[in-house]
Design a protein around this motif. Structure first.
Motif, mmCIF file in Angstrom:
data_model
loop_
_atom_site.group_PDB
_atom_site.id
_atom_site.type_symbol
_atom_site.label_atom_id
_atom_site.label_comp_id
_atom_site.label_asym_id
_atom_site.label_seq_id
_atom_site.Cartn_x
_atom_site.Cartn_y
_atom_site.Cartn_z
ATOM 1 N N ALA A 135 53.589 53.082 23.571
ATOM 2 C CA ALA A 135 52.534 53.917 24.146
ATOM 3 C C ALA A 135 52.362 53.526 25.602
ATOM 4 C CB ALA A 135 51.226 53.757 23.389
ATOM 5 N N GLY A 136 52.410 54.507 26.497
ATOM 6 C CA GLY A 136 52.203 54.268 27.910
ATOM 7 C C GLY A 136 53.481 53.891 28.630
ATOM 8 N N THR A 137 53.398 53.878 29.965
ATOM 9 C CA THR A 137 54.499 53.444 30.818
ATOM 10 C C THR A 137 53.984 52.363 31.760
ATOM 11 O OG1 THR A 137 54.007 55.254 32.352
ATOM 12 C CG2 THR A 137 55.744 55.634 30.728
ATOM 13 N N LEU A 138 54.830 51.407 32.068
ATOM 14 C CA LEU A 138 54.409 50.237 32.827
ATOM 15 C C LEU A 138 54.259 50.559 34.304
ATOM 16 C CD1 LEU A 138 53.914 47.201 32.109
ATOM 17 C CD2 LEU A 138 56.122 46.750 33.169
ATOM 18 N N ASN A 139 53.097 50.179 34.873
ATOM 19 C CA ASN A 139 52.836 50.359 36.297
ATOM 20 C C ASN A 139 51.820 49.319 36.720
ATOM 21 O OD1 ASN A 139 52.239 51.099 38.888
ATOM 22 N ND2 ASN A 139 51.655 53.202 38.402
ATOM 23 N N ARG A 140 52.276 48.283 37.413
ATOM 24 C CA ARG A 140 51.381 47.186 37.792
ATOM 25 C C ARG A 140 50.287 47.636 38.752
ATOM 26 N NH1 ARG A 140 54.999 43.335 41.718
ATOM 27 N NH2 ARG A 140 56.456 43.385 39.965
ATOM 28 N N ASN A 141 50.500 48.734 39.476
ATOM 29 C CA ASN A 141 49.515 49.212 40.449
ATOM 30 C C ASN A 141 48.756 50.443 39.962
ATOM 31 O OD1 ASN A 141 50.363 47.275 42.400
ATOM 32 N ND2 ASN A 141 52.159 48.546 42.796
ATOM 33 N N GLY A 142 49.071 50.899 38.765
ATOM 34 C CA GLY A 142 48.547 52.180 38.318
ATOM 35 C C GLY A 142 47.320 52.079 37.440
ATOM 36 N N THR A 143 46.861 53.240 37.016
ATOM 37 C CA THR A 143 45.726 53.320 36.116
ATOM 38 C C THR A 143 46.255 53.446 34.688
ATOM 39 O OG1 THR A 143 45.667 55.706 36.467
ATOM 40 C CG2 THR A 143 44.240 54.366 37.852
ATOM 41 N N TYR A 144 45.361 53.666 33.745
ATOM 42 C CA TYR A 144 45.739 53.749 32.341
ATOM 43 C C TYR A 144 46.295 55.143 32.057
ATOM 44 C CZ TYR A 144 42.825 49.660 32.628
ATOM 45 O OH TYR A 144 42.290 48.458 33.011
ATOM 46 N N ASN A 145 47.474 55.190 31.434
ATOM 47 C CA ASN A 145 48.109 56.489 31.216
ATOM 48 C C ASN A 145 48.138 56.933 29.764
ATOM 49 O OD1 ASN A 145 50.590 55.040 30.300
ATOM 50 N ND2 ASN A 145 50.796 54.550 32.484
ATOM 51 N N VAL A 146 47.698 56.085 28.827
ATOM 52 C CA VAL A 146 47.438 56.508 27.447
ATOM 53 C C VAL A 146 46.059 55.973 27.060
ATOM 54 C CG1 VAL A 146 48.054 56.196 25.027
ATOM 55 C CG2 VAL A 146 49.835 56.725 26.689
ATOM 56 N N LYS A 147 45.199 56.871 26.543
ATOM 57 C CA LYS A 147 43.836 56.489 26.196
ATOM 58 C C LYS A 147 43.477 57.038 24.808
ATOM 59 C CE LYS A 147 42.205 56.652 31.015
ATOM 60 N NZ LYS A 147 41.167 57.178 31.935
ATOM 61 N N ASN A 148 42.522 56.351 24.177
ATOM 62 C CA ASN A 148 41.958 56.814 22.905
ATOM 63 C C ASN A 148 43.048 56.994 21.849
ATOM 64 O OD1 ASN A 148 39.391 56.953 24.155
ATOM 65 N ND2 ASN A 148 39.886 58.987 24.944
ATOM 66 N N LEU A 149 43.646 55.885 21.472
ATOM 67 C CA LEU A 149 44.741 55.875 20.498
ATOM 68 C C LEU A 149 44.339 54.974 19.337
ATOM 69 C CD1 LEU A 149 47.713 56.389 19.627
ATOM 70 C CD2 LEU A 149 48.341 54.424 21.063
ATOM 71 N N LYS A 150 44.648 55.432 18.134
ATOM 72 C CA LYS A 150 44.331 54.654 16.936
ATOM 73 C C LYS A 150 45.551 54.610 16.020
ATOM 74 C CE LYS A 150 40.606 54.181 13.507
ATOM 75 N NZ LYS A 150 39.319 54.751 13.041
ATOM 76 N N ILE A 151 45.874 53.412 15.522
ATOM 77 C CA ILE A 151 46.972 53.214 14.576
ATOM 78 C C ILE A 151 46.389 52.482 13.380
ATOM 79 C CG2 ILE A 151 49.292 52.275 14.236
ATOM 80 C CD1 ILE A 151 49.597 52.224 17.301
ATOM 81 N N THR A 152 46.420 53.102 12.211
ATOM 82 C CA THR A 152 45.670 52.563 11.076
ATOM 83 C C THR A 152 46.211 53.124 9.763
ATOM 84 O OG1 THR A 152 43.416 52.182 10.249
ATOM 85 C CG2 THR A 152 43.894 54.378 11.137
ATOM 86 N N GLY A 153 45.513 52.849 8.655
ATOM 87 C CA GLY A 153 45.783 53.571 7.430
ATOM 88 C C GLY A 153 45.962 52.784 6.154
ATOM 89 N N GLY A 154 46.284 51.496 6.199
ATOM 90 C CA GLY A 154 46.476 50.740 4.968
ATOM 91 C C GLY A 154 47.926 50.507 4.589
ATOM 92 N N GLY A 155 48.873 51.140 5.294
ATOM 93 C CA GLY A 155 50.286 50.993 4.988
ATOM 94 C C GLY A 155 50.945 49.861 5.753
ATOM 95 N N THR A 156 52.256 50.003 5.982
ATOM 96 C CA THR A 156 53.059 48.945 6.579
ATOM 97 C C THR A 156 53.901 49.465 7.731
ATOM 98 O OG1 THR A 156 53.206 47.732 4.477
ATOM 99 C CG2 THR A 156 54.905 47.257 6.115
ATOM 100 N N ILE A 157 53.952 48.696 8.810
ATOM 101 C CA ILE A 157 54.917 48.925 9.890
ATOM 102 C C ILE A 157 55.905 47.769 9.826
ATOM 103 C CG2 ILE A 157 55.264 49.155 12.368
ATOM 104 C CD1 ILE A 157 52.395 50.196 12.567
ATOM 105 N N MET A 158 57.173 48.111 9.571
ATOM 106 C CA MET A 158 58.216 47.100 9.377
ATOM 107 C C MET A 158 59.355 47.379 10.347
ATOM 108 S SD MET A 158 60.482 46.312 5.946
ATOM 109 C CE MET A 158 59.063 45.721 5.029
ATOM 110 N N GLY A 159 59.648 46.427 11.203
ATOM 111 C CA GLY A 159 60.696 46.623 12.189
ATOM 112 C C GLY A 159 62.088 46.320 11.661
ATOM 113 N N GLY A 160 63.042 46.347 12.586
ATOM 114 C CA GLY A 160 64.422 46.028 12.238
ATOM 115 C C GLY A 160 64.680 44.550 12.090
ATOM 116 N N GLY A 161 63.695 43.725 12.418
ATOM 117 C CA GLY A 161 63.731 42.310 12.138
ATOM 118 C C GLY A 161 64.798 41.529 12.887
ATOM 119 N N ARG A 162 65.183 40.433 12.280
ATOM 120 C CA ARG A 162 66.135 39.505 12.905
ATOM 121 C C ARG A 162 67.464 40.189 13.209
ATOM 122 N NH1 ARG A 162 65.636 33.983 13.010
ATOM 123 N NH2 ARG A 162 67.522 32.843 13.617
#
Length: 509
Positions: free
Chosen positions: A205-232
């Motif tokens: 979420a968002g793009t990096l800018n050390r001099n900039g303002t916030y470019n993604v706002k009001n975001l929610k990630i939730t629900g009771g489930g699982t986020i599982m990455g590709g791991g090792r």
């Protein structure tokens, strides 16, 4: 005349009590946890009462609800687009109650739900759903929810946006692929203190800018489930292809504001798990973070970010549970974006390297509170760490009402210390450790190990330890420090620990 004097005395006491109560209302700072207010729920936070073992009573629109001993509460099953008044009071030890604060808010209007199944996603661990899930995200209108139902949904990098919720149902798994090409193109990111190109993360979420303002706002990630990455496996593939610092995270927020991550199991990142950079008002709560066998498997890394609230989380990690950062050496020093106001409360740190500040802290770290937390078998316990090359500062750290096995301050680490030095040595000052149960600390080594910087102008200073209980035969080491005070620091036998002091001054113990 006697009655008149009594009346004057009564009025004087009454006014004093009213003044104290008024100050308490301000002090306890009842607030909505950032990013948590939606159409049907909200989470509130408040400062801890000075009462011993306080119990808080909650009421909604005048109707009393249950009580809690935590300084947070999530209200569910609210009505959309409706005003609510919530009052939090604390029971007094002498009987009765004292009002802490009242807050009034309006829930959001109910938004549309976008089910990923309707956009072509399939719960099949062999099918790559990246395009289908991204189509759902792109279609989601402001205030809407992208819904991931029960089942396992394989995906590469996904890109979230403002004013949306990503909801992973209980029994639902968003699972990252292990193919590096699914995390292209490379993006501008920050890793181990330096801005650089890396692979994308599973959730971005968002793009990096050390001099900039916030470019993604009001975001929610939730629900009771699982986020599982590709791991090792994914981390090793990224390392082999483009180097160890090219790895993406599992969840990466850049220049984001008002974000809530909650009620999820989060596991198997390629390296760091949750990393947010140049961001503001972030809530991480009721998360179960597991990264036991992951290289650099940090749990949560606030990085040059302000106003972080981490609470009710459980950590079982292969590296630091939490690592508070703000850049490295000259780059971090001159970017000069500090991490400020991090509150870590009611968390359980089962395993990992530490509850850490640093080692990349060149932009500065200030106003950190760790309260009502329990730490198990952590390699370095509650840890503040840097090297003389970092620059920057760590100031105003409070650790209160916790169970810890070790407290360490390191001025040298034997990793991530490459590159040019910053123009000055860091400053460590104003740390408070109060009401800490360390009775389960190891008898080997130092339960409290304090090492400042050798430069006389940069001594570690103004550190207070109050009401600390240590195991029998505990040892405390203090080096290169000044103005360090130990008050009511005793072993379980009621004796003072053994102090080993070196090149330090103005010590009270």
């Amino acid at each position: 005349m006697i009655h008149f004097r009594s009346l004057i005395l009564f009025l004087f006491v009454f006014l004093q009590v009213q003044e104290v109560l008024a100050s308490l209302k301000h002090k306890f700072n009842l607030m909505i946890a950032p990013g948590t207010l939606d159409s049907k729920s909200v989470t509130l936070l408040w400062d801890k009462s000075s009462e011993k073992n306080p119990i808080y009573q909650l009421s909604v629109n005048g109707k009393q609800l249950e009580t809690t001993n935590k300084t947070n509460y999530s209200f569910e099953q609210l009505k959309p687009n409706t005003w609510y008044t919530i009052k939090v009071t604390t029971k007094l030890n002498v009987g009765g109650s004292s009002e802490l604060n009242t807050i009034r808010f309006k829930t959001r209007a109910e938004g549309k739900i976008y089910n990923i199944l309707d956009y072509g996603a399939k719960a099949d661990s062999q099918i790559n759903n990246t395009k289908a899930i991204q189509r759902t995200i792109d279609a989601c209108q402001s205030g809407g929810t992208v819904y991931i139902p029960k089942g396992t949904f394989l995906s590469g990098a996904l890109y979230l946006k403002s004013n949306m919720t990503l909801y992973i149902e209980t029994g639902g798994v968003l699972k990252g692929t292990t193919a590096v090409e699914d995390y292209l193109p490379m993006i501008l990111n920050r890793f181990e203190g330096w801005e650089m190109e890396t692979y994308a993360s599973l959730i971005n979420a968002g793009t990096l800018n050390r001099n900039g303002t916030y470019n993604v706002k009001n975001l929610k990630i939730t629900g009771g489930g699982t986020i599982m990455g590709g791991g090792r496996k994914l981390g090793e593939a990224m390392t082999k292809t483009s180097g160890i610092r090219s790895r993406g995270r599992l969840i990466c927020l850049m220049n984001c504001q008002d974000v809530s991550l909650s009620k999820l199991t989060i596991t198997e990142p390629p390296c760091w798990t949750i990393h947010y950079i140049y961001s503001d008002n972030i809530s991480c709560h009721d998360l179960n973070i597991i990264t036991k066998n992951i290289r650099n498997g940090d749990g949560i890394d606030p990085d040059s970010s302000t106003d972080s609230y981490i609470f009710n989380c459980t950590f079982d990690t292969g590296d630091d549970c939490i690592a508070i950062k703000s850049g490295k050496n000259p780059e971090g020093f001159f970017v000069a974006k500090p991490t400020r106001n991090v509150q870590i409360t009611h968390c359980d740190f089962k395993r990992g390297h530490g509850i850490s500040i640093g080692s990349e802290m060149s932009g500065g770290v200030t106003e950190v509170l760790v309260q009502d937390c329990k730490a198990g078998n952590l390699l370095h316990g509650m840890q503040i760490k840097a090297t003389k090359d970092r620059g920057g500062y760590v100031r105003n750290v409070r650790v209160i009402d916790c169970q810890l096995l070790q407290i360490t301050v390191f001025s040298a680490v034997n990793y991530n210390n490459d590159g040019e030095a910053a123009p000055e040595i860091p400053t460590f000052e104003n740390f408070m450790f109060k009401n800490i149960d360390m009775t389960m600390a190891s008898p080997v080594g130092y339960a409290i190990d304090i090492n400042g910087f050798k430069d006389p102008a940069h001594r570690l200073k103004n550190v207070n330890f109050t009401n600390i209980v240590l195991p029998a035969d505990a040892k405390v080491s203090v080096k290169e420090a000044e103005k360090v005070k130990f008050t009511d620091v005793k072993t379980t036998a009621g004796l003072k620990p053994e102090y080993l002091l070196s090149n330090s001054s103005e010590l009270v113990y």
